[in-house]
Design a protein around this motif. Structure first.
Motif, short mmCIF file in Angstrom:
data_model
loop_
_atom_site.label_atom_id
_atom_site.label_comp_id
_atom_site.label_asym_id
_atom_site.label_seq_id
_atom_site.Cartn_x
_atom_site.Cartn_y
_atom_site.Cartn_z
N VAL A 389 0.84 -1.20 0.00
CA VAL A 389 0.00 0.00 0.00
C VAL A 389 0.88 1.26 0.00
CG1 VAL A 389 -1.55 1.36 1.47
CG2 VAL A 389 -2.10 -0.99 0.95
N ALA A 390 2.02 1.19 0.69
CA ALA A 390 2.93 2.34 0.71
C ALA A 390 3.40 2.68 -0.70
CB ALA A 390 4.12 2.05 1.62
N LEU A 391 3.54 1.67 -1.57
CA LEU A 391 3.90 1.94 -2.97
C LEU A 391 2.77 2.70 -3.67
CD1 LEU A 391 5.59 -1.39 -4.18
CD2 LEU A 391 6.69 0.68 -3.32
N ALA A 392 1.52 2.30 -3.40
CA ALA A 392 0.37 3.01 -3.99
C ALA A 392 0.35 4.46 -3.53
CB ALA A 392 -0.93 2.31 -3.58
N PHE A 393 0.70 4.68 -2.25
CA PHE A 393 0.75 6.05 -1.72
C PHE A 393 1.83 6.87 -2.44
CE2 PHE A 393 -2.06 4.55 1.37
CZ PHE A 393 -2.46 5.57 2.22
N ALA A 394 2.96 6.23 -2.74
CA ALA A 394 4.04 6.93 -3.43
C ALA A 394 3.58 7.37 -4.82
CB ALA A 394 5.27 6.03 -3.55
N VAL A 395 2.85 6.50 -5.53
CA VAL A 395 2.34 6.84 -6.87
C VAL A 395 1.33 7.99 -6.75
CG1 VAL A 395 1.13 5.99 -8.91
CG2 VAL A 395 2.72 4.49 -7.73
N ALA A 396 0.43 7.91 -5.75
CA ALA A 396 -0.59 8.95 -5.57
C ALA A 396 0.05 10.30 -5.23
CB ALA A 396 -1.56 8.55 -4.46
N ALA A 397 1.05 10.27 -4.34
CA ALA A 397 1.69 11.52 -3.91
C ALA A 397 2.51 12.13 -5.03
CB ALA A 397 2.58 11.25 -2.70
N SER A 398 3.03 11.30 -5.94
CA SER A 398 3.88 11.82 -7.03
C SER A 398 3.05 12.27 -8.23
CB SER A 398 4.86 10.74 -7.48
OG SER A 398 5.62 10.28 -6.40
N ALA A 399 2.09 11.46 -8.65
CA ALA A 399 1.36 11.77 -9.89
C ALA A 399 0.16 12.69 -9.66
CB ALA A 399 0.89 10.47 -10.54
#
Length: 507
Positions: A389-399
């Motif tokens: 889930v932390a990876l999903a958060f990284a994508v959301a915070a970046s894109a």
């Protein structure tokens, strides 16, 4: 299923299917947001991380909770006033509609895919533990069944059915965690330090100190900072959380729903501290690691230890409902984004039948997403779901987050800047994840037999988020596009007052 079928009788328009007819109150939506947010990662992954790593595992709880302040202060109300169904509505308000909507939809699909991986992996591990399925083939069948159930939920109930499922599931999950917390504390005379002391005796004193997971090397300390940034900034860019703000009738209710969500989520994360250390003390980290579901088995194993098969059955059922509800919410968000942004506004240029055209495409998209996530979940089976889930958060915070904030607060921001930050952020994050130790190069990776880990950090947030903000700035500055100042002024007034928003009340 009964709830979903009852809710589906009122799903007549696109507003009903995507936004539940905007018929939910702030407290109802707040409970549903908590249901959406308290996923398999929150329950299974965090409890497991605390049981095995102690202090460092609790950092997930802190990051997930603090993130809500960003969502409350910067995004919730403004987003509710400006948009209609999706993030693409907000971004296209003052920019060229077709390219921006396409970009927003693609980034929504990417975030949803990573988030779905985590839920599917959690489902595989949970049912494997409950039914004693140790073979990967058996777990793959379980993941496929979860995917099929999720598709039915979304096809039948739409957002209204999904929201009611979230509300019921949030109540069950918080009640189940509360019962287990009181039970565990009761075994230690309601003395938290007694529980922590026993956990340290069983697992070693390192579980009470920082650094068990993130502190052995300079790289792991950077990994911790990267994870923290991704968790705190990611929530405000998560499409399935943002979409929840459209299910309430006014901006005031959007604010109330976030306050309710913060209280419920904060309470639950306090429970995870007791559940995690309780599992470490009463079950033991070694037993947890060797279980069929790995680290994700901590909470169910604790339930078995203290309450026998009956409590294990209840907690496993709650965790299973958690996974189903969250994947349904994710799927409806992704399908709405594709149908509303790409099909209705890019391909059909807004000339589409509200009920039969757009909603039909959303339902077809839901089936496709469900099938793709089943295969992805099978590949990710065995990973710690909190980490996925932390990876999903990284994508959301970046894109997503840079584009949303620039769009709401920077007058000069234009279409070119939006495209640079969305596509650039998405590309950078996914490339860094693919070449990170999370995917290959060690025995805990997704593909342990391969080694193409060129990027040292497991979570790319530390690099990808600042770069995405920078790309949005550079893309805007080098562009020859003139800013539409009238549209910005209109957006500013609307976002702050709610005047002109769908079913909104201006105060």
């Amino acid at each position: 299923m009964v709830v979903v079928f009852r809710a589906s009788r009122n799903t007549k328009t696109a507003a009903d299917y995507y936004a539940g007819g905007r018929a939910f109150t702030g407290p109802q939506n707040g409970i549903a947001i908590a249901g959406d947010y308290l996923s398999a990662a929150s329950f299974l992954g965090i409890a497991g991380a605390i049981a095995v790593y102690g202090y460092d595992g609790f950092l997930y709880s802190i990051g997930f909770l603090v993130a809500w302040l960003v969502a409350l202060l910067l995004v919730a109300e403004l987003l509710r006033n400006t948009g209609k169904y999706t993030m693409g509505d907000v971004l296209s308000f003052r920019m060229k509609e077709r390219p921006v909507r396409t970009a927003a939809s693609l980034s929504t699909l990417a975030v949803t895919f990573f988030y779905l991986l985590a839920q599917m992996a959690g489902a595989g591990g949970l049912v494997a533990l409950l039914l004693g399925i140790s073979s990967k083939t058996g777990q793959a069948v379980v993941i496929a069944v979860v995917g099929a159930l999720m598709i039915v939920y979304v096809l039948v109930g739409g957002m209204k059915g999904t929201t009611w499922v979230q509300i019921i599931k949030a109540a069950l999950l918080i009640a189940g965690a509360f019962v287990m917390t009181v039970w565990v504390l009761g075994m230690y005379g309601f003395n938290l330090s007694g529980l922590l002391g026993h956990a340290a005796d069983v697992a070693g004193p390192s579980v009470l100190d920082p650094g068990a997971q993130y502190g052995k090397t300079g790289t792991s300390k950077l990994d911790f900072i990267s994870l923290g940034i991704a968790l705190v900034l990611g929530t405000a860019g998560l499409p399935h959380v943002l979409m929840r703000f459209y299910t309430v009738p006014t901006a005031k209710e959007a604010r109330r729903s976030v306050v309710w969500a913060i209280w419920l989520i904060g309470l639950f994360y306090l429970f995870t501290l007791v559940l995690g250390y309780g599992a470490g003390a009463l079950v033991g980290p070694d037993v947890i690691k060797e279980a069929p579901g790995g680290v994700n088995s901590a909470a169910p194993l604790l339930a078995l230890e203290i309450g026998g098969p009956l409590l294990l059955g209840f907690i496993a059922a709650v965790a299973f409902a958690t996974i189903l509800a969250v994947v349904a919410g994710l799927t409806i968000t992704a399908s709405a984004s594709f149908a509303h942004d790409i099909y209705a506004n890019v391909i059909k240029k807004g000339k589409v039948d509200d009920k039969n055209g757009e909603v039909k495409v959303a339902r077809i998209t839901a089936v496709v997403i469900g099938i793709v996530s089943i295969f992805g979940g099978i590949a990710a089976n065995g990973q710690n779901v909190a980490f996925l889930v932390a990876l999903a958060f990284a994508v959301a915070a970046s894109a997503n987050l840079p584009t949303l904030l620039y769009s709401l607060f920077w007058k000069r921001f234009n279409t070119n800047g939006a495209l640079w930050s969305i596509y650039g952020g998405l590309a950078i994050t996914i490339v860094l994840i693919v070449f990170s130790p999370a995917v290959s190069g060690n025995k805990e990776a997704m593909f342990p037999a391969l080694d193409f880990a060129l990027f040292p950090l497991k979570n790319p947030g530390l690099v990808s988020i600042p770069l995405s903000f920078l790309l949005g700035y550079i893309g805007t500055v080098v562009s020859k596009d003139k800013t539409n100042e009238e549209k910005y002024a209109e957006m500013e007034v609307r976002s702050l007052t709610g005047a002109g928003a769908e079913k909104a009340v201006s105060h």
